[in-house]
Structures are given as structure tokens and as C-alpha cells.
Design a protein around this motif. Structure first.
Motif: not given
Length: 121
Positions: A59-86
Motif C-alpha cells: 500500500g505504500v505510494r511514497l515514503f521518502k526522507r528529506n533534509a531541512d534546507f536550513n537546519n542540519p538537525s531537522i529531517f522530513w519524512i513524507i509518506q502516502e498510503w493507499e489506505t489507512v489500513t495499510d
């Protein structure tokens, strides 16, 4: 640590929402993680493995990590799923739980902010 608020659901409320929501359509989540400055390398290693594992889940559509553009100690995880159950099944699986226990040791307050949304096509 001062931070800008970006969450629409508190971290502790998120797991209750997963258990109680009636919605089971496509869902997205963006998480902002605050990593201790001396734990960035360790966080990056663990989160890289977590992302690789997560991208194999049903069910994963997207699962990706990103570094913050301004702070080297902050990271962003972006996720998309087909369903809440997944999404729920992923968060309850043993490998994900173990990875998150390791990640939690690298974080500082406010630990994580979450934006939860219905994913659109």
C-alpha cells in the motif's frame, strides 16, 4: 529549541486516530523530526534503513526522507498510503517498531510534528 508549528495532529494523538478513525481511504503524512546535533549520523543511518524497508510495504505510494534546507538537525519524512489500513499495518509491524525505537533515542524535544491529510490522486 524554537520551532515553527506545522502539525495538525499531535504525535500522541496520531496513534489513537489510527485505532479509531472510520476513514480508510488514501492518506498522507509529513513528519518533521528534531534530531540531537550529535546524533545526526546515527539518525541518518537508521532512517535510511527505515525508508528502504517502508518502501517494500503493501500500500505504500511514497515514503521518502528529506533534509531541512536550513537546519542540519531537522529531517522530513513524507509518506502516502493507499489506505489507512495499510498505514496502520505498517506502523504495527515489528521491523518498523524496532526502527522507531532506535530513532527515538536520537531525537530531542519537540521530537516530531505531524501533518496528516487525505491523499489526492
Amino acid at each position: 529549541m524554537e520551532s515553527q508549528k506545522m502539525d495538525n495532529i499531535r504525535f500522541d494523538e496520531f496513534f489513537l486516530w489510527l485505532k479509531t478513525t472510520k476513514y480508510d481511504g488514501p492518506v498522507g503524512l509529513t513528519a518533521k523530526f528534531y534530531v540531537k546535533s550529535d546524533q545526526v549520523q546515527k539518525y541518518c543511518e537508521i532512517s535510511k534503513n527505515n525508508v528502504e524497508f517502508s518502501n517494500t510495504q503493501v500500500g505504500v505510494r511514497l515514503f521518502k526522507r528529506n533534509a531541512d534546507f536550513n537546519n542540519p538537525s531537522i529531517f522530513w519524512i513524507i509518506q502516502e498510503w493507499e489506505t489507512v489500513t495499510d498505514l496502520k499495518n505498517h506502523y504495527l509491524c515489528e521491523t518498523y517498531i524496532k526502527n522507531m525505537e532506535l530513532i527515538m533515542d536520537t531525537l530531542e524535544e519537540p521530537i516530531c510534528q505531524i501533518a496528516l491529510y487525505k491523499a489526492l490522486d
